[in-house]
Design an enzyme around this catalytic site. Sequence first.
Site, PDB file in Angstrom:
ATOM      1  N   ASP A 236       3.791  -3.571  -4.269  1.00 55.67           N
ATOM      2  CA  ASP A 236       3.388  -4.797  -3.571  1.00 55.67           C
ATOM      3  C   ASP A 236       3.163  -5.902  -4.606  1.00 55.67           C
ATOM      4  O   ASP A 236       3.174  -5.641  -5.812  1.00 55.67           O
ATOM      5  CB  ASP A 236       2.090  -4.481  -2.801  1.00 55.67           C
ATOM      6  CG  ASP A 236       1.650  -5.628  -1.918  1.00 55.67           C
ATOM      7  OD1 ASP A 236       2.506  -6.435  -1.519  1.00 55.67           O
ATOM      8  OD2 ASP A 236       0.439  -5.710  -1.637  1.00 55.67           O
TER       9      ASP A 236
ATOM     10  N   GLU B  78       6.325 -10.373  -6.267  1.00 60.32           N
ATOM     11  CA  GLU B  78       7.196 -11.587  -6.216  1.00 60.32           C
ATOM     12  C   GLU B  78       7.370 -12.231  -7.587  1.00 60.32           C
ATOM     13  O   GLU B  78       8.418 -12.842  -7.775  1.00 60.32           O
ATOM     14  CB  GLU B  78       6.623 -12.577  -5.199  1.00 60.32           C
ATOM     15  CG  GLU B  78       6.749 -12.120  -3.762  1.00 60.32           C
ATOM     16  CD  GLU B  78       5.826 -10.944  -3.411  1.00 60.32           C
ATOM     17  OE1 GLU B  78       4.795 -10.817  -4.086  1.00 60.32           O
ATOM     18  OE2 GLU B  78       6.157 -10.160  -2.517  1.00 60.32           O
TER      19      GLU B  78
ATOM     20  N   ASP C 259       3.313  -9.924   4.905  1.00 62.76           N
ATOM     21  CA  ASP C 259       2.074 -10.146   5.661  1.00 62.76           C
ATOM     22  C   ASP C 259       2.300 -10.994   6.909  1.00 62.76           C
ATOM     23  O   ASP C 259       2.069 -12.206   6.909  1.00 62.76           O
ATOM     24  CB  ASP C 259       1.030 -10.797   4.761  1.00 62.76           C
ATOM     25  CG  ASP C 259       0.609  -9.841   3.648  1.00 62.76           C
ATOM     26  OD1 ASP C 259       0.871  -8.627   3.774  1.00 62.76           O
ATOM     27  OD2 ASP C 259       0.029 -10.321   2.661  1.00 62.76           O
TER      28      ASP C 259
HETATM   29  C1  GLC Z   1      -0.810  -7.600   0.336  1.00 58.70           C
HETATM   30  C2  GLC Z   1       0.200  -6.707   1.044  1.00 58.70           C
HETATM   31  C3  GLC Z   1      -0.501  -5.872   2.082  1.00 58.70           C
HETATM   32  C4  GLC Z   1      -1.616  -5.070   1.421  1.00 58.70           C
HETATM   33  C5  GLC Z   1      -2.575  -5.987   0.684  1.00 58.70           C
HETATM   34  C6  GLC Z   1      -3.629  -5.224  -0.112  1.00 58.70           C
HETATM   35  O1  GLC Z   1      -1.326  -8.540   1.206  1.00 58.70           O
HETATM   36  O2  GLC Z   1       1.249  -7.431   1.585  1.00 58.70           O
HETATM   37  O3  GLC Z   1       0.431  -5.030   2.717  1.00 58.70           O
HETATM   38  O4  GLC Z   1      -2.298  -4.325   2.363  1.00 58.70           O
HETATM   39  O5  GLC Z   1      -1.860  -6.820  -0.210  1.00 58.70           O
HETATM   40  O6  GLC Z   1      -3.047  -4.382  -1.045  1.00 58.70           O
END
Ligand code: GLC
Length: 799
Positions: free
Chosen positions: A405, A408, A483
Amino acid sequence: MITNTELEFKGNQYPSKIVSIKHEGDSVYFHTDGSVILKLTVLRDSMLRFRYTTKGYFSNDFSYAIDKSQLHGYNFLEITETELYYQVKTSKVLCRIFKLDLRISIFDLNENVILEDELGFHWEESYEYGGNIVKMSKSSKDGECFYGLGDKATQMNLKGKRVENFATDQYAFGKDQEPLYKVVPFYVGLQNKQAYGIFFDNTFRTYFDFCHERRNVTSFWAEGGEMNYYFIYGPNMHDVVTTYTDLTGKPELPPLWALGYHQCKWSYYPESNVKEVAAKFRELQIPCDAIYLDIDYMEGFRCFTWNKEYFPDPKRMVSELAADGFKTIVIIDPGIKIDKEYSVYKEALEKDFFCKRADGPYMKGKVWPGECNFPDYTNPVVREWWAGLFQELISDIGVKGVWNDMNEPAVMEVPNKTFPMDVRHDYDGNPCSHRKAHNIYGMQMARATYHGVKRFSYPKRPFVITRSAYSGTQRYTSSWTGDNVATWEHLWIANIQVQRMCISGMGFTGSDIGGFAEQPSGELYARWIQLGVFHPFCRTHSSGDHGNQEPWAFDEEVIDITRKFVNLRYQLLPYLYTMFWQYIEEGIPMLKPLVYFDQEDTQTHYRNDEFIFGNQILVCPILEPNSLGRRMYIPRGQWYNYWTNELISGGKEIWVDTKFDQIPIFVKAGAVIPKYPVQQYVGELEFDELILDLYYKEGKEKSFVYEDAQDGYDYKKGRFSLLSFQTNGKEKDLIIQLHQEGKYSTNYSKYKINLFGLPFKIKEIEIDNEKISFDSKAFEKLNYLIVDKGFSELHIIGK
Ligand code: GLC
């Protein structure tokens, strides 16, 4: 940054006339009397690559997107010349390069225009960064349509839109919001029922304008790098998409469990909470294969550590979950906490693995753990180190998948949400700034993760999921759409995004079911699960700060609907696995927007909601509250309503009645749909019958069933089973021919064939020309036959 018009700009420069050409192997170089050179490479008869330089020479040719193992070769190449142009001809297309200004026109062999330069290649010098802002414009006819471009949260047909590609952490993004998490600079144009594709392989920030700025012009441009694009000729969208997917690569098969249902939340902790959630799935008999640990499992958000207070013995927990059929998946982000006591940080610092600013200091930015440094995944040595870090998680603890995650890369509390552009990257030996590496940073992180997870999972298959991606990332990982929000509009967006990802080569994708931000109503959650089970990746996830999003957070009715649809997904696992196999073998998208399914029918060109799941199931989600049905377009052909078995003819828009526990689902007439019994997790049950739902059609239809050991790599050595069923229905007669391939022997011994829509009463049945005993009374009640799996021809003869 270019935000305004790219055209009519005074600083634009244009190529001048061609003075010489040079033909070398599969390439032709067109030299102009300035320093512009066009290198045209014929990769296949239907795929041409165009590379332009304005320097008089080309820089090193390097791409993260292209799959090096893909095969090239053409049947025919002829170069001719007229007074006005040079012509490069293959067995599929003619490409004319105009002598006066280097503009390009591409035709089919009947000299119908497929794609023509408007201004063609032009550029603007960048004084600040060096190099150019490179630009391309093409003429577009009225009625031309555009598809593709990855995760764009906008209407399927991109006509009239301008989009921006710059990987961005876009929390709670909205419809039409740009840019998003992923970068897939590939589109399909459809003009006069002929499809072609453009892949602009440039990792800088890019833009595409589809007749937005000017009605009859399509353009694309990048803030740096080369004008370097691939033209792919169809004329079917199918050929364009499969060729693009071949060019940028296909994944290996995932373990079958990865196609099961996944449950996630930010975050399940401590251990007792994880166990409770897992147990509840089993108690309620809602199938589930995977459970996720979000950032709170770590010690102060330090990657590769565990919070021992919440998870005193991760290995024991993971193995106890495994005993109940749950695979544990953990999140790993790129930011490494700056902490002298933390081994991962210390090692990366010692080995100089972190990204640096232009003047030398390490790139520092805030993410969950506070101040972090960030590994330079564009360095192969760093990727190798990163891969090695997974040993403990995978080999020792038994974690089965890794979730990447914030790649980017996301940085908190800064206006651009990411690294400053002066950050330096190795770029596999082609040093550059973040301007060039930004869009592939997440991809290279996921690639390193994939290699690590694969190394330590072997001989089992790895599972990786990423948020950010660039073209080609599908070789390493699955993905989700980031998200989203628990709104009806986001359900519409999710439906489009996943279809779009499928025709952009990156099909193993799903959305956070129910929405990540905010709390869905029970109705919205139910409608989302009804769509989500038809997405290649199927996971409920939520930010967790608005309440719970497990099925039992809603009322009985919603729990029952969830169970019903997740059950359906588990029944359809062999069908889903077969479509995955067609994706990895041939690059065929697992979901097909209607335009892909039937581009000849102009009614499909602007459809958004309906899609084909695999090859033979038409699905249309319910996207509005309080609906007892909806209008939808049924593509041409004959279709059975899955719920009522009513047969209808397509090529028209109709109203379809549904109850709350249904969405419109239709099965193509003639199809043979394989099903397994409902299991609470993949591999739970042994069974002796493969269910085959056969939908009668007058005429022929082919269906496939791919199976293997469901994990491991034996399938690559031929240990798979491929069944192809050819059905041929006549007025009083149905013949099912079965052809089998592969060295894998499936565990079941029989087929249970459910017959739908048979227009006649059965008189007798022959298997491989021998009459078998058949109880017609029993059949009339039950409508199924049980036959041994080894037949070649099943002949059902009517009265
Ligand atoms: C980001 C991710 C989400 C995750 C969060 C905490 O917002 O996109 O899926 O739960 O981080 O790690």
